[in-house]
Enzyme design. Structure first.
Site, PDB file in Angstrom:
ATOM      1  N   THR B 143      89.147 -81.584 -73.305  1.00 54.26           N
ATOM      2  CA  THR B 143      89.358 -81.087 -71.950  1.00 54.26           C
ATOM      3  C   THR B 143      88.620 -79.765 -71.718  1.00 54.26           C
ATOM      4  OG1 THR B 143      91.546 -82.057 -72.071  1.00 54.26           O
ATOM      5  CG2 THR B 143      91.150 -80.497 -70.283  1.00 54.26           C
ATOM      6  N   GLU B 144      87.815 -79.721 -70.661  1.00 46.10           N
ATOM      7  CA  GLU B 144      87.092 -78.510 -70.252  1.00 46.10           C
ATOM      8  C   GLU B 144      86.194 -77.971 -71.382  1.00 46.10           C
ATOM      9  OE1 GLU B 144      87.347 -77.855 -67.192  1.00 46.10           O
ATOM     10  OE2 GLU B 144      89.248 -78.773 -66.615  1.00 46.10           O
ATOM     11  N   LEU B 145      85.796 -78.883 -72.267  1.00 43.71           N
ATOM     12  CA  LEU B 145      84.963 -78.530 -73.436  1.00 43.71           C
ATOM     13  C   LEU B 145      85.593 -77.417 -74.281  1.00 43.71           C
ATOM     14  CD1 LEU B 145      81.277 -78.840 -72.165  1.00 43.71           C
ATOM     15  CD2 LEU B 145      82.849 -80.586 -72.988  1.00 43.71           C
ATOM     16  N   TRP B 298      84.143 -74.369 -71.082  1.00 48.94           N
ATOM     17  CA  TRP B 298      82.980 -74.289 -70.206  1.00 48.94           C
ATOM     18  C   TRP B 298      83.305 -73.597 -68.893  1.00 48.94           C
ATOM     19  CZ3 TRP B 298      81.206 -79.934 -68.408  1.00 48.94           C
ATOM     20  CH2 TRP B 298      82.179 -80.506 -67.606  1.00 48.94           C
TER      21      TRP B 298
END
Lengths: 428, 453
Positions: B143-145, B298
Site C-alpha cells: 500500500t502506497e509503496l 510514495w
C-alpha cells in the site's frame, strides 16, 4: 470613530471588536477620536475610570495611558448595544425613577434631567439626539474620516460626515436580520439601509455579513469590503490562580448573550441528546439575555436542569476562569456576523464547535462546524470531543496556532488601506 | 537497452456514510456515493483507458506491455457497480501482455500493525486476482509503496514472490539511479524495482501544469527523455495511479493522445522495449543492495507515513482498529470481519490528515469530508459500533475457536491454495467480452481514419 461600547463597558463582541481595532490602530500610529454613548445609570459605572461630565455639552474626554493616539469622548446617552425599543423604554423609566429618588421632585437638577433635551423617550429619537450631539462635538475635532460602528451610530456618522464633508465608512458588525431573524424592526432596518447607502465604503466583518448587506439591503458589492476581526491574545491567563474547582465532570460551555440570535435552544436540545449517551458532563450557559428565563425553563422541561448551569453575565477574570474549566465551547448561533468568542475560546486552549451560519467559520479551519438546526450533529460532535482525547488534543493545538494568525493589527492595516482608498478620489 | 515498465495502481476505497454516535445499524458504507464515484471514474478513466491500452496492445502485437495492481475493495465495487470494467480488465489479461501484481486486498497499512492480518490480506488478493484474471501474481507492491528492509524480508519469506516494488526515493538511493534492478538488504532471491519518480510524476502530476517549463509534454519529447536513460540504466519504472488518465488529468489535457502515441515514439529507438515487472526481474540481474532501515512511501514530498499516521487522531484510530483484530476474528462472523477489514483501507486515515489542511491542497481534492476532524469522528463512531457488535457476538463456541486455530496453523505466512470466490461473474465476463471486442474494432477503425486524416 463612532462606537458604542468599549471595555469595560462590554456586553458583547462589539465592544471587544472596537477595543481590538482601536488599540491596533493606535499601534499603527493612527490618530483616533473615539466617541461613545455613556450610560448614566449603568450599574458598572463605578468600575469605570471615566471623567464625570462637566462641560456644557455633557461631554467628557480622556486619554488612556495605554492608547497614546486615542482620545475618548463619551456622550451622555442611554443608548446601549443590543437593546430593543421595548427595553429602551423600560430603561428610560428606570432612570427617571432613580433620578427622582436621588434629587427629589423639586430639585432644579432633576427637572433639567427630566427635560426631553437630555433623554428622549423613545429609542429612535435618542439615536437622532445622539447624532446631533456627535455632530456638535465634531465641530471641535480634527479628523479625516468618519468610521461608524453598527446601526445606532449610523445617523451620527451621517450627520458628522455631512457637516464635516468627510467620507463615511460604516462598519457592519451585525444586521437587523442577525439579531431578529425575519422579524425585523422596520425602523432599525431603515436606519441601517440609510447608513449603508450614504456610506462611501462599508466594512463587513465576514463574507457571510457582506452577502446579507448585498442581498438584504440592496447595496452594490463593490462598495462592501470584508475585514475579519482579530483576537486579543491574553498572555497572562495561564497565571490565573487555580479555580479551586475539582473537575470530575467534563464541561461544555455556551458563552454569549442568551438571545434568539445565539441559538440557546439548540444548545439545550443537543445537551439533552448528549446526556442520553453519557452522564459525566455538565453544560454551562454563561451570559444573560432576553431568553434566559425561557432557557432555564426549557432545561427543566427537558429534564436536564441538574446538568445545566446558568452563570449569568461574566466579565474579566470570571471569563478566564470559565474558559479554563471548559473542555469544549459550543456556538450554535442562528446568524452570527463574525463571532469573536470562539477565537477567545481557542486562545484559551478550548476546542470549539461553531455554527456554519457564522462569519468566524470562514476563517477557522481547525474547528468543528455544524448547521445550527442540526441538533443531532451538534450532539454527535460534542460526544466525540468529550470521548476522544486525541480529537480534543488535535483541535486544541491546531486551533490555538490558527488563532495566532488572526491579529487585530492586520484588521487595522486593512481598515487603513480602505481609508486611503476612500480618501484618494477626494484628493485627486 | 532500456526497458519501460509501466505499472498502474487502481484503487477506490469503500467510503463511509455519515455515521453518528446515535446510529446503530450495520450499514457503514455509503452505497450511493461509492457507486456514483465508481461509475464516474469508470466512465472518465477506467473504461476509456482500458480500451485505449487494449487497442494499443493489439496494435503493437505484443510489444506494448503493462502491469496493474487492482485492490480488492475496488474489484468488489466493480462487480457491484460497473462489471463492464472488470470485463475490459479481463480482456487485457487475455492479451498475455498484462501482468497483475499482488498487494493487500484492502489497500491497508496492516504490515505496520499485524503480520498475520497482512499475510491474510495478501493471500486474499492473490486469490482474487486468480479468480478474476487467471494469473498468480509474482510481484508484490505494498500500500502506497510503503517499504523497509523488514517488509522485503517478510515478503521473501512468504516464498511466492520474485520481486517487490517501492519508491525510488532520493535518500535511499543516494548517488545511485533508480533505473536498475536492486536487491533488498537481507534478501537472497527477492529483487527490488524502484519507481523513477521524476519521469513518473512528469506524466502523473505535471502533465497538464502550464507553469511547468516542459509544458506541453508530447510523446516524442518524453520518448527522448527515456532514450537519454540508455546506457545509464536498464529499466525505467513508470509507476502511477491509473486515475491519472482521465480523472487527475482530464481528457482535454490531451493525456489520452499522449498515451496513444507514446509506445510508437518509444519503440522508434531500436534499443527500447516494454516489459512487465516479472519480465524485468527475469531479464536483469541486480546491480547492488538497497538498505532501507526506516519506512518510506510514495506520498508527498516527505515520502514517509505522515499522511496516514502523522497526528494523534490518525494513530489513535488505527491502534484502536487493530486492537480489535483478535476479538473480531474470534467471532467468525464473516460480515463483521469484512466490515472491519474495509475500515483498514489507508484512505480512511489519509482523510484525517491535518498536514497541509489549512492550505487546502491535493489532500483536499480526494477527501469526501469537510475536515480531518469530521472524518475522525465518523470513523470512530463506526468503530465504536463494530466494537459493540464484537461484544454482542461475544462468547463464541468452542468449535469455532478450534476452527480458527486450525486455519491459523495451516496458513502460516506462506501462500496457499486459492479459496473459492462467490459470484457469477465469469459468465458475465464471457458475454461482455464479445461486446468489447466489437467496440475495440470500432476504435481501431476510428484510429485508422484518424491517421489517414
Amino acid at each position: 470613530m463612532l462606537g458604542w461600547e468599549f471595555p469595560p463597558f462590554i456586553s458583547g463582541g462589539l465592544g471587544t471588536a472596537c477595543y481590538g481595532l482601536t488599540k491596533a490602530m493606535d499601534q499603527l500610529g493612527m490618530k483616533v477620536t473615539f466617541v461613545l454613548p455613556k450610560m448614566v445609570e449603568s450599574k458598572y459605572a463605578t468600575h469605570v475610570k471615566l471623567l464625570t461630565p462637566n462641560s456644557h455639552m455633557s461631554e467628557s474626554s480622556f486619554v488612556t495611558h495605554e492608547l497614546k493616539n486615542v482620545k475618548f469622548h463619551t456622550l451622555d446617552s442611554t443608548l446601549q448595544p443590543y437593546s430593543t425599543p421595548e427595553t429602551y423604554q423600560r430603561q428610560i423609566e428606570e432612570i427617571l425613577r432613580q433620578k427622582r429618588l436621588l434629587f427629589g421632585n423639586n430639585s432644579i437638577l432633576s427637572s433639567k434631567s427630566l427635560s426631553s433635551s437630555d433623554y428622549s423617550h423613545d429609542m429612535y429619537t435618542e439615536v437622532h439626539r445622539y447624532a446631533a450631539m456627535a455632530a456638535e462635538l465634531a465641530m471641535y475635532e480634527e479628523f479625516d474620516i468618519v468610521h461608524a460602528h453598527d446601526w445606532m451610530t449610523y445617523p451620527a456618522g451621517i450627520a458628522v460626515a455631512a457637516l464635516s464633508r468627510k467620507p463615511l465608512v460604516i462598519h457592519v458588525h451585525s444586521t437587523e436580520f442577525d439579531r431578529s431573524g425575519e422579524h425585523v424592526n422596520q425602523m432599525i432596518y431603515d436606519i441601517e439601509r440609510l447608513g449603508m447607502e450614504r456610506a462611501d465604503k462599508i466594512i463587513a466583518v465576514s463574507h457571510f455579513t457582506r452577502n446579507i448587506v448585498i442581498s438584504r439591503y440592496g447595496i452594490s458589492g463593490d462598495k462592501v469590503e470584508v475585514v475579519y476581526n482579530g483576537v486579543e491574545r491574553n498572555g497572562n491567563w495561564t497565571n490565573l490562580s487555580d479555580t479551586g474547582i475539582k473537575k470530575e465532570e467534563q464541561i461544555v460551555l455556551f458563552l454569549g448573550r442568551i438571545t434568539m440570535q445565539k441559538g440557546p435552544e439548540y444548545f439545550l436540545l443537543a445537551a439533552k441528546k448528549v446526556l442520553e449517551v453519557m452522564s459525566n458532563v455538565k453544560f454551562v450557559m454563561a451570559g444573560s439575555g432576553d431568553l434566559i428565563h425561557k432557557s432555564i425553563e426549557m432545561a427543566a422541561q427537558l429534564g436536564i436542569g441538574h446538568k445545566v448551569l446558568f452563570t449569568g453575565f461574566l466579565r474579566g477574570e470570571d471569563v478566564q476562569k470559565i474558559y479554563k474549566m471548559a473542555d469544549l465551547y459550543v456556538m450554535p448561533s442562528v446568524s452570527e456576523p463574525f463571532g469573536i468568542a470562539p477565537l477567545e475560546a481557542l486562545d484559551h486552549d478550548v476546542p470549539v464547535i461553531i455554527s456554519k451560519q457564522s462569519g468566524v467559520s470562514e476563517v477557522l479551519m481547525h474547528a468543528l462546524k455544524v448547521d445550527f438546526w442540526d441538533v443531532n450533529e451538534i450532539a454527535n460532535k460534542i460526544i466525540a470531543v468529550l470521548k476522544y482525547p486525541p480529537l480534543q488534543m488535535t483541535l486544541r493545538s491546531h486551533g490555538n496556532f490558527e488563532v495566532r494568525k488572526l491579529r487585530w493589527i492586520d484588521s487595522a492595516t486593512k481598515c487603513a488601506k480602505i481609508y486611503e482608498e476612500t480618501l484618494a478620489p477626494a484628493g485627486v | 537497452m532500456s526497458s519501460i515498465c509501466f505499472y498502474f495502481q487502481v484503487h477506490q476505497p469503500s467510503r463511509l456514510r455519515h455515521y453518528t454516535v446515535f446510529d446503530s445499524n450495520w450499514d457503514y458504507f455509503d452505497e450511493h456515493k461509492n457507486a456514483s464515484i465508481c461509475r464516474k471514474v469508470a466512465n472518465k478513466c477506467y473504461l476509456p483507458t482500458n480500451r485505449l491500452l487494449l487497442e494499443t496492445i493489439n496494435r503493437f502485437d505484443g510489444k506494448f506491455r503493462i502491469a496493474y495492481s487492482i485492490t480488492g475493495t475496488l474489484l468488489e465495487q466493480f462487480e457491484r457497480y460497473s462489471p463492464e470494467v472488470l470485463s475490459t480488465f479481463d480482456a487485457l489479461a487475455h492479451t498475455g501482455c498484462v501482468e497483475f501484481l499482488a498487494e493487500t486486498y484492502y489497500h491497508s497499512l496492516s504490515f505496520l500493525y499485524s503480520r498475520n492480518e497482512f499475510a491474510e490480506q495478501i493471500q486474499k488478493h492473490i486469490d482474487a486476482i486468480k479468480y478474476y484474471f487467471g494469473q498468480t501474481p509474482r510481484v508484490f507492491r505494498n500500500t502506497e509503496l510503503i517499504y523497509n528492509n523488514d517488509l522485503a524480508a517478510y515478503i521473501e519469506s512468504m516464498g511466492c514472490f520474485d520481486a517487490i516494488i517501492t519508491e525510488g526515493a532520493d535518500h535511499i538511493l543516494g548517488y545511485r539511479s533508480p533505473n536498475f534492478v536492486y536487491k533488498p538488504l537481507g534478501c537472497d532471491k527477492l529483487k527490488l524495482l524502484l519507481k523513477n519518480y521524476s519521469l513518473s510524476d512528469d506524466i502523473a502530476f505535471r502533465f497538464s501544469n502550464r507553469d511547468w517549463a516542459q509544458w506541453p509534454l508530447t510523446a516524442d519529447k518524453f520518448a527522448n527523455w527515456i532514450n537519454n536513460v540508455n546506457g545509464n540504466g536498464t529499466v525505467v519504472n513508470l509507476f502511477m495511479d491509473y486515475e491519472t488518465f482521465g480523472e487527475h488529468q482530464w481528457e482535454d489535457t490531451g493525456i489520452f493522445n499522449f498515451m496513444r502515441h507514446l509506445p510508437e515514439e518509444i519503440l522508434r529507438h531500436p534499443d527500447n522495449n516494454f516489459k512487465t515487472p516479472s519480465e524485468v526481474v527475469k531479464a536483469y540481474d541486480t546491480i547492488g543492495t538497497i538498505d532501507v532501515p526506516h519506512i518510506i512511501s510514495w506520498a508527498d514530498t516527505e515520502r514517509d507515513l505522515s499522511a496516514w499516521l502523522g497526528n494523534a487522531m490518525q494513530s489513535n484510530a488505527i491502534h484502536e482498529l487493530y486492537r480489535l483484530e483478535h476479538r473480531i476474528k474470534q467471532t467468525g462472523d464473516e460480515r463483521l470481519i469484512s466490515d472491519w477489514r474495509k475500515l483498514q483501507t489507508s484512505d480512511h486515515f489519509y482523510y484525517m490528515c491535518t498536514k497541509y489542511f489549512s492550505d487546502g491542497d491535493v489532500h483536499k481534492y480526494f477527501n469526501p469530508y469537510d475536515s480531518p476532524y469530521e472524518s475522525y469522528i465518523n470513523f470512530m463512531n463506526v468503530l465504536d459500533n463494530v466494537q459493540r457488535r464484537c461484544a454482542d457476538t461475544g462468547n463464541i463456541t468452542e468449535k469455532k475457536s478450534q476452527e480458527i486455530n486450525k486455519t491459523k496453523s495451516d496458513g502460516g505466512n506462506s501462500c496457499s491454495e486459492p479459496q473459492q470466490f462467490p459470484g457469477l461473474l465469469k459468465e458475465k465476463i464471457a458475454g461482455n467480452l464479445k461486446i468489447i471486442e466489437s467496440k475495440n474494432k470500432n476504435l481501431t477503425d476510428l484510429q485508422a481514419t484518424d491517421k489517414t486524416v
